[in-house]
Design an enzyme around this catalytic site. Structure first.
Site, PDB file in Angstrom:
ATOM      1  N   HIS A 239      -0.250  16.100 -25.914  1.00 28.32           N
ATOM      2  CA  HIS A 239      -0.258  14.742 -25.394  1.00 28.32           C
ATOM      3  C   HIS A 239      -1.531  13.963 -25.722  1.00 28.32           C
ATOM      4  CE1 HIS A 239       3.210  16.206 -23.273  1.00 28.32           C
ATOM      5  NE2 HIS A 239       3.370  15.078 -22.623  1.00 28.32           N
TER       6      HIS A 239
ATOM      7  N   HIS B 152      -0.565  10.611 -27.189  1.00 22.93           N
ATOM      8  CA  HIS B 152      -0.777   9.307 -26.564  1.00 22.93           C
ATOM      9  C   HIS B 152      -1.537   8.368 -27.496  1.00 22.93           C
ATOM     10  CE1 HIS B 152      -0.237  10.782 -22.124  1.00 22.93           C
ATOM     11  NE2 HIS B 152       0.909  10.598 -22.750  1.00 22.93           N
TER      12      HIS B 152
ATOM     13  N   HIS C  56       7.816   8.676 -27.102  1.00 20.30           N
ATOM     14  CA  HIS C  56       6.896   9.609 -26.457  1.00 20.30           C
ATOM     15  C   HIS C  56       7.094  11.052 -26.924  1.00 20.30           C
ATOM     16  CE1 HIS C  56       4.370  11.492 -23.474  1.00 20.30           C
ATOM     17  NE2 HIS C  56       5.385  12.225 -23.076  1.00 20.30           N
TER      18      HIS C  56
ATOM     19  N   LYS D 223       3.361  11.453 -10.878  1.00 20.09           N
ATOM     20  CA  LYS D 223       2.515  10.583 -11.687  1.00 20.09           C
ATOM     21  C   LYS D 223       3.246   9.270 -11.946  1.00 20.09           C
ATOM     22  CE  LYS D 223      -0.435  13.583 -14.515  1.00 20.09           C
ATOM     23  NZ  LYS D 223      -0.766  13.903 -15.918  1.00 20.09           N
TER      24      LYS D 223
ATOM     25  N   ARG E 275       0.812  -1.229   0.000  1.00 17.54           N
ATOM     26  CA  ARG E 275       0.000   0.000   0.000  1.00 17.54           C
ATOM     27  C   ARG E 275       0.841   1.274   0.000  1.00 17.54           C
ATOM     28  NH1 ARG E 275      -3.125  -3.482   3.333  1.00 17.54           N
ATOM     29  NH2 ARG E 275      -5.123  -3.974   2.344  1.00 17.54           N
TER      30      ARG E 275
ATOM     31  N   LYS F 269       7.488  22.826 -14.608  1.00 15.47           N
ATOM     32  CA  LYS F 269       6.693  21.718 -14.072  1.00 15.47           C
ATOM     33  C   LYS F 269       6.560  21.812 -12.565  1.00 15.47           C
ATOM     34  CE  LYS F 269       5.499  16.949 -14.429  1.00 15.47           C
ATOM     35  NZ  LYS F 269       5.649  15.680 -15.160  1.00 15.47           N
TER      36      LYS F 269
ATOM     37  N   GLU G 171      -3.901  17.326 -10.828  1.00 14.17           N
ATOM     38  CA  GLU G 171      -4.369  17.581 -12.186  1.00 14.17           C
ATOM     39  C   GLU G 171      -5.865  17.920 -12.230  1.00 14.17           C
ATOM     40  OE1 GLU G 171      -2.928  15.930 -16.471  1.00 14.17           O
ATOM     41  OE2 GLU G 171      -3.839  14.451 -15.157  1.00 14.17           O
TER      42      GLU G 171
ATOM     43  N   GLU H 134       9.235  17.433 -25.156  1.00 12.21           N
ATOM     44  CA  GLU H 134       8.748  17.973 -23.882  1.00 12.21           C
ATOM     45  C   GLU H 134       9.345  19.353 -23.608  1.00 12.21           C
ATOM     46  OE1 GLU H 134       6.401  16.908 -22.110  1.00 12.21           O
ATOM     47  OE2 GLU H 134       6.201  14.754 -22.414  1.00 12.21           O
TER      48      GLU H 134
ATOM     49  N   ARG I  35      -2.587  21.937 -14.082  1.00  9.94           N
ATOM     50  CA  ARG I  35      -1.622  20.880 -14.423  1.00  9.94           C
ATOM     51  C   ARG I  35      -1.932  20.256 -15.781  1.00  9.94           C
ATOM     52  NH1 ARG I  35       1.125  16.230 -10.503  1.00  9.94           N
ATOM     53  NH2 ARG I  35       2.329  15.249 -12.142  1.00  9.94           N
TER      54      ARG I  35
ATOM     55  N   ASN J 100      -0.243  18.870 -20.665  1.00 14.50           N
ATOM     56  CA  ASN J 100      -0.656  17.870 -21.651  1.00 14.50           C
ATOM     57  C   ASN J 100      -0.768  18.428 -23.063  1.00 14.50           C
ATOM     58  OD1 ASN J 100      -0.976  15.543 -19.944  1.00 14.50           O
ATOM     59  ND2 ASN J 100      -2.759  16.549 -19.059  1.00 14.50           N
TER      60      ASN J 100
END
Length: 355
Positions: A246, A250, A263, A142, A120, A225, A235, A184, A239, A243
């Site tokens: 993205h 993606h 990427h 993330k 956990r 960032k 997010e 990026e 935030r 993206n």
């Protein structure tokens, strides 16, 4: 150089310094007491750095066990995560022990996911060795793994205790692997940092230029960032600006087959495509899409890929994490250095896929 990610409950530092990998033992010892550590990496990075890092951590009092897996986006799955869990159980990792991710974005995402779900959640550190990981994926908490249906669809928000960024590790990247990180970096200039944008404009675009400017472009990118993550950790708002490019990117990664389009390459294609359509709709300034295409081309990033299948791309978009029911949120750049979020119906998203 240090940048503070000043979150209220778990603040941590980004250390950016040439040669700092040789100080990894002292760095980790300054953050953690001696304990068992699982060093998660891929087979390629392991051959370059794992033994060096292991020895320095052991010299600082840590008991180190190295788990490595086959490099590449195709390995960022629950299957690999399960193998890591099994490894950690066998070496006796407990809740008071930690994980260190050593490698690029795939390694960092997987290591963070494993650490945040094992028992956990146990603590972890990030040591990114690729440009993409150094400027983006290692920062902000993330974590995630891919499925056949969508990238990073299974994951957690879990902050590391620290990030150690050594620009010298970029020297061992292949040219394509180095360049893809510029997707990026360009994004950060577009959405927030005009000084970074000007620096990118002034650069020649060669591998040598990227390496010469590495500390500066990493610092500027991380600073953007860092500020956004502190303002919006989970997010819920700003935030999402990160993206830009993205959403389509993606979908490109998923439909092309993980690893076939890297990427940062997919982000570059996604930025150019969404900018072209947003210009046609009057949502972005005329000429900006060409500026984006030009700077991507200067750094040898692709601005298109084949086969471009609108139906397959749109199907992939329906599983995007930014989708909300029948709507999806997209990021636009209304003027250079600024970003905004626009919610549109998923059906309208097809417009943004038409060349």
């Amino acid at each position: 150089m240090k940048l503070r990610v000043d979150l209220s409950y778990n603040p941590y530092d980004l250390v950016i310094e040439k040669g700092c990998l040789s100080k990894v033992g002292d760095w980790a010892a300054g953050l953690w007491k001696p304990q068992k550590v699982t060093l998660i990496t891929d087979n390629h990075v392991a051959s370059l750095y794992a033994e060096k890092v292991k020895l320095r951590l052991e010299a600082a009092g840590f008991e180190v066990h190295v788990f490595d897996f086959l490099e590449g986006e195709a390995s960022k799955t629950l299957i690999t995560a399960n193998k890591a869990f099994e490894f950690m159980i066998k070496v006796g990792m407990t809740r008071s022990d930690g994980v260190i991710g050593l490698g690029g974005g795939v390694v960092g995402d997987l290591a963070g996911f494993v650490a945040s779900t094992y028992m956990r959640g146990i603590h972890f550190l990030q040591i990114p060795t690729s440009l993409t990981a150094q400027v983006d994926s290692s920062i902000g908490g993330k974590t995630g793994v891919n499925t056949p249906w969508a990238k990073n669809i299974v994951g957690t928000f879990a902050q590391p205790d620290g990030v150690l960024i050594d620009p010298d590790t970029l020297e061992t990247l292949g040219s394509r692997e180095l360049v893809e990180g510029m997707g990026e970096v360009i994004k950060y200039g577009l959405i927030s940092d005009l000084d970074l944008w000007q620096e990118l404009q002034s650069m020649s675009g060669t591998r040598t230029a990227i390496l010469e400017h590495a500390e500066s472009i990493i610092y500027h990118s991380c600073n953007v960032k860092r500020k956004i993550v502190v303002e919006d950790e989970f997010e819920g708002g700003i935030r999402m600006h990160l993206n830009f490019g993205h959403t389509i990117g993606h979908a490109i990664e998923q439909t092309a087959g993980y690893g076939k389009v890297m990427h940062g390459e997919a982000v570059a294609i996604g930025m150019v495509q969404i900018a072209k359509v947003a210009e046609r709709k009057g949502l972005m300034p005329a000429g900006l899409s060409q500026e984006i295409a030009d700077i991507c081309a200067k750094f040898s990033l692709p601005t298109d890929f084949e086969p471009w299948d609108v139906e397959k791309l749109h199907a992939a978009l329906s599983h995007d994490k930014k989708a909300r029911g029948k709507d999806i949120k997209i990021v636009l750049v209304p003027e250079l250095g600024q970003a905004t979020i626009k919610q549109i119906p998923l059906t309208e998203m097809k417009d943004y896929l038409v060349k």
